[in-house]
Design a protein around this motif. Structure first.
Motif, PDB file in Angstrom:
ATOM      1  N   GLU A   1       1.185   4.260  -2.794  1.00 42.65           N
ATOM      2  CA  GLU A   1       1.067   5.668  -2.432  1.00 42.65           C
ATOM      3  C   GLU A   1       2.256   6.467  -2.943  1.00 42.65           C
TER       4      GLU A   1
ATOM      5  N   SER B   1      -3.636   7.217   4.946  1.00 46.94           N
ATOM      6  CA  SER B   1      -4.330   7.562   3.700  1.00 46.94           C
ATOM      7  C   SER B   1      -4.655   9.044   3.658  1.00 46.94           C
TER       8      SER B   1
ATOM      9  N   VAL C   1      -1.488  11.024   2.850  1.00 48.16           N
ATOM     10  CA  VAL C   1      -1.114  10.894   1.440  1.00 48.16           C
ATOM     11  C   VAL C   1      -2.057  11.710   0.563  1.00 48.16           C
TER      12      VAL C   1
ATOM     13  N   SER D   1       2.114   9.346  -5.824  1.00 47.50           N
ATOM     14  CA  SER D   1       2.628  10.683  -5.534  1.00 47.50           C
ATOM     15  C   SER D   1       3.666  11.095  -6.571  1.00 47.50           C
TER      16      SER D   1
ATOM     17  N   PHE E   1      -5.657   3.804  -6.335  1.00 46.00           N
ATOM     18  CA  PHE E   1      -6.169   3.506  -4.997  1.00 46.00           C
ATOM     19  C   PHE E   1      -7.492   2.750  -5.023  1.00 46.00           C
TER      20      PHE E   1
ATOM     21  N   LYS F   1       0.837  -1.195   0.000  1.00 48.63           N
ATOM     22  CA  LYS F   1       0.000   0.000   0.000  1.00 48.63           C
ATOM     23  C   LYS F   1       0.876   1.250   0.000  1.00 48.63           C
ATOM     24  N   ARG F   2       1.933   1.259   0.787  1.00 41.56           N
ATOM     25  CA  ARG F   2       2.844   2.401   0.833  1.00 41.56           C
ATOM     26  C   ARG F   2       3.566   2.570  -0.499  1.00 41.56           C
TER      27      ARG F   2
END
Length: 169
Positions: free
Chosen positions: A8, A148, A151, A12, A40, A4-5
């Protein structure tokens, strides 16, 4: 959590890349909403920009995992709307989280988005200047944890810079 990171960070990075390489505002907003929605897997991602002449926020870009018909770019949301998470985030110049829209007094239901269960709205802001709002809706209650939210706020800040640059161009 690690994957998940990674998503993200990748998202980004892509938003920053779009922000520095695309100067056409409509193309930029379309690309960014598509990127956030698909990376996402959110139910609906939209960007609303302020229109002072109309005393409102105008939907400029929307991406959804479901078919939507009346909720299209050009849709206007009055700043006088007494009940709207998007308007509240804009007016108060801070992010607004509704982890369960069924129990949130500011939630304004949209007939085209009947499965919304959580909503996060972040102002598109540089300093004291607010350009609009990034709005994210999810089909799941409690969809936005602290990470979340951080982010998404960071993405909103990057989008604000991109909007500013596109307008300067």
């Amino acid at each position: 959590t690690l994957s998940k990171r990674a998503i993200e960070l990748e998202t980004s990075s892509r938003v920053v890349q779009h922000a520095t390489s695309i100067l056409d505002l409509d193309e930029l907003l379309s690309d960014v909403t598509f990127l956030i929605q698909t990376m996402f897997n959110y139910y609906c991602v939209s960007i609303w920009l302020a229109d002072e002449k109309m005393n409102g926020l105008v939907l400029r870009s929307v991406q959804s995992s479901h078919e939507i018909s009346s909720f299209q770019p050009g849709f206007n949301l009055s700043l006088d709307e007494p009940k709207s998470i998007i308007v509240t985030a804009y007016r108060e110049r801070r992010s607004y989280l509704a982890n369960d829209v069924a129990s949130d007094s500011q939630y304004l239901a949209q007939s085209d988005l009947p499965d919304t269960r959580a909503e996060f709205a972040a102002p598109l802001q540089i300093g004291s200047r607010v350009f609009g709002v990034l709005d994210i809706q999810s089909e799941y209650v409690n969809a936005f944890d602290k990470d979340s939210q951080s982010v998404l706020q960071m993405l909103a800040n990057q989008i604000a810079i991109a909007i500013h640059n596109a307008r300067l161009y």
